[in-house]
Design a protein around this motif. Structure first.
Motif: not given
Ligand code: HAM
Length: 468
Positions: A339-364
């Protein structure tokens, strides 16, 4: 030859060079170049999305280890005949969607549209049938299909795939489904698996005949495209979205009535195993999948959602393919499933559930090196290497001279401490350690700087510094 309508055309011939060596170059008129765009159907995976990809890829790797799969990477380019023989000449994937081209040496090559055929080729080529069976292999990487771009459908997309070669037991099919379900559940995506059995090739041939007879009797209602499908690959009619077909399908024969005893028992066993683990499934008598290699069990995962679009786009799929090893030249009767999983579709579900912060954060970073003057900069550059080698997340802005600008960056990166080095510190062999929250500072021997920060990190609080 597949892909007559495929994406590749011969490159336009280069214009003949007519100027002689002595011809002066034409005066260049300054015209700003048009910015180039990404190729249609392809996309950049930007820094702001990388955390979702990392999370998804980590899930793929962790579950591979948990279920005993070994990693395999096959090339992105293969002989076109691998996909013609493996995926099937009459499938949309091979007929319309392969990125194929002919090399100067006359070979026909293609970008892989999926991973299973390549993994099976590799299994055969490297004599993996001599290993203890079954062989469990997993992979992740880009696949290419020249499909019509739309939401959730890309021309370069990513899959994580799991293949189990050399075992016919229905528990293998069930455990692949369980793995996929856990993958999605682990990422917070609740799914239901749609499942069907296509039986052996013989059952399938008998069923196809019944299906063709049924749709022939409705021929007047079929579009030209569907009439062609009926001739070439009648099973594909079953996953058509055409409303006429959807209506006709309701009365169409179902494969379950054409399964032989062995296929029926196999299917029942798979369902029993799923019941045992409590994986929710839905029987879908018309699930046929778009690749020709399947035998017996086929399945796809769909997100539990009221959203029409979501509930219609599979997050992954797979099934048993008992004939593929043999049809690609391997030992007869080598059963397999995957079997294989479609990662693009999975990532877009993750993004919908937990949207990225609006401001660009530099790595800590934990510590930031700020410098004054050329001597300070050189010393900081060397000290940076010491922090990096010690594994302490460290930041810098070596190209900036202004200390205020450097401190602003240190703040943005969340540094707890800034190490300031100017000419005086270089001459004294020291550094200033500034606590960014308390505003206090201390002077430390440059040779002890890394050690001091390590100590502070270990304690989680400031410790008295060895002053010099
Ligand atoms: P597939 O159903 O063609 O199966 O693809 C698996 C998953 O890849 C789909 O469910 C979907 O999530 C994703 N996918 C497919 N095409 C696209 C696209 N154009 N854009 C974005 N995502 C897409 C296979 O590829 C089989 N090799 C699975 C398998 C492994 N069967 C046995 N072993």
């Amino acid at each position: 030859m597949p892909n007559k309508k495929g994406p590749f055309k011969k490159p336009a011939p280069k214009p003949a060079v007519t100027e002689s060596a002595s011809t002066p170059a034409p005066a260049t008129t300054k015209k700003s170049a048009q910015p180039l765009q990404v190729v249609r159907g392809m996309r950049d995976l930007l820094p702001m999305d990388q955390a979702y990809w990392k999370q998804t890829n980590a899930m793929a790797e962790n579950l591979a280890a948990a279920y005993g799969y070994e990693r395999i990477d096959t090339p992105i380019v293969e002989d076109t005949s691998l996909f013609v023989r493996g995926v099937g000449r009459a499938t949309d994937i091979v007929e319309k969607e392969l990125y194929s081209w002919e090399t100067a040496g006359g070979e026909s090559l293609s970008l892989r549209p999926e991973g299973t055929a390549s993994v099976v080729r590799s299994y055969i080529q490297h004599g993996m049938l001599n290993l203890p069976q079954p062989v469990r292999l997993w992979y992740t990487g880009p696949m290419f299909r020249h499909d019509r771009p739309q939401s959730g459908r890309f021309r370069q997309f990513y899959q994580a795939g799991y293949e189990v070669i050399g075992d016919a037991d229905p528990v293998i099919d069930a455990q692949l489904i369980i793995l996929g379900w856990n993958f999605l559940k682990g990422l917070g995506i609740e799914t239901t698996v749609r499942i069907n059995s296509l039986g052996t090739p013989e059952c399938r041939t008998n069923y196809k005949n019944a299906l063709v007879a049924y749709f022939r009797s409705k021929k007047a209602k079929l579009s030209e495209e569907d009439k062609k499908r009926l001739l070439k690959n009648p099973l594909r009619l079953l996953d058509s979205k055409d409303p006429v077909i959807l209506e006709l399908k309701a009365e169409a024969p179902q494969i379950v009535d054409w399964l032989d005893e062995e296929s029926k028992t196999h299917f029942m066993r798979v369902l029993e195993f799923l019941d045992e683990v409590g994986v929710p499934y839905q029987l879908d008598p018309y699930l046929v999948r778009g690749l020709d290699y399947y035998t017996k069990t086929v399945f796809e995962w769909y997100a539990n959602s009221d959203d029409q679009e979501l509930s219609q786009s599979a997050l992954g799929g797979g099934g048993r393919y008992d004939g593929l090893v043999e049809s690609l030249g391997g030992r007869a009767a080598t059963p397999a499933a995957g079997m294989s999983l479609g990662l693009d579709r999975i990532v877009s579900r993750l993004k919908e559930k937990n949207p990225p912060p609006q401001d660009h954060r530099m790595p800590h970073v934990d510590v930031f090196l700020a410098q004054l003057g050329e001597m300070g900069r050189k010393r900081s550059l060397a000290l940076y290497e010491e922090f990096r080698e010690a594994g302490i997340p460290v930041g810098e802005a070596f190209s900036k001279a202004n200390i205020k600008a450097q401190m602003e960056i240190a703040n943005k990166r969340g540094a707890k401490w800034a190490i300031v080095i100017g000419q005086k510190e270089v001459l004294d062999g020291t550094v200033q350690i500034r606590d960014m929250d308390a505003g206090s500072q201390e002077i430390v021997d440059v040779k002890k700087a890394v050690h001091e920060i390590k100590k502070k990190l270990a304690n989680g609080v400031d410790t008295p510094a060895a002053t010099v």
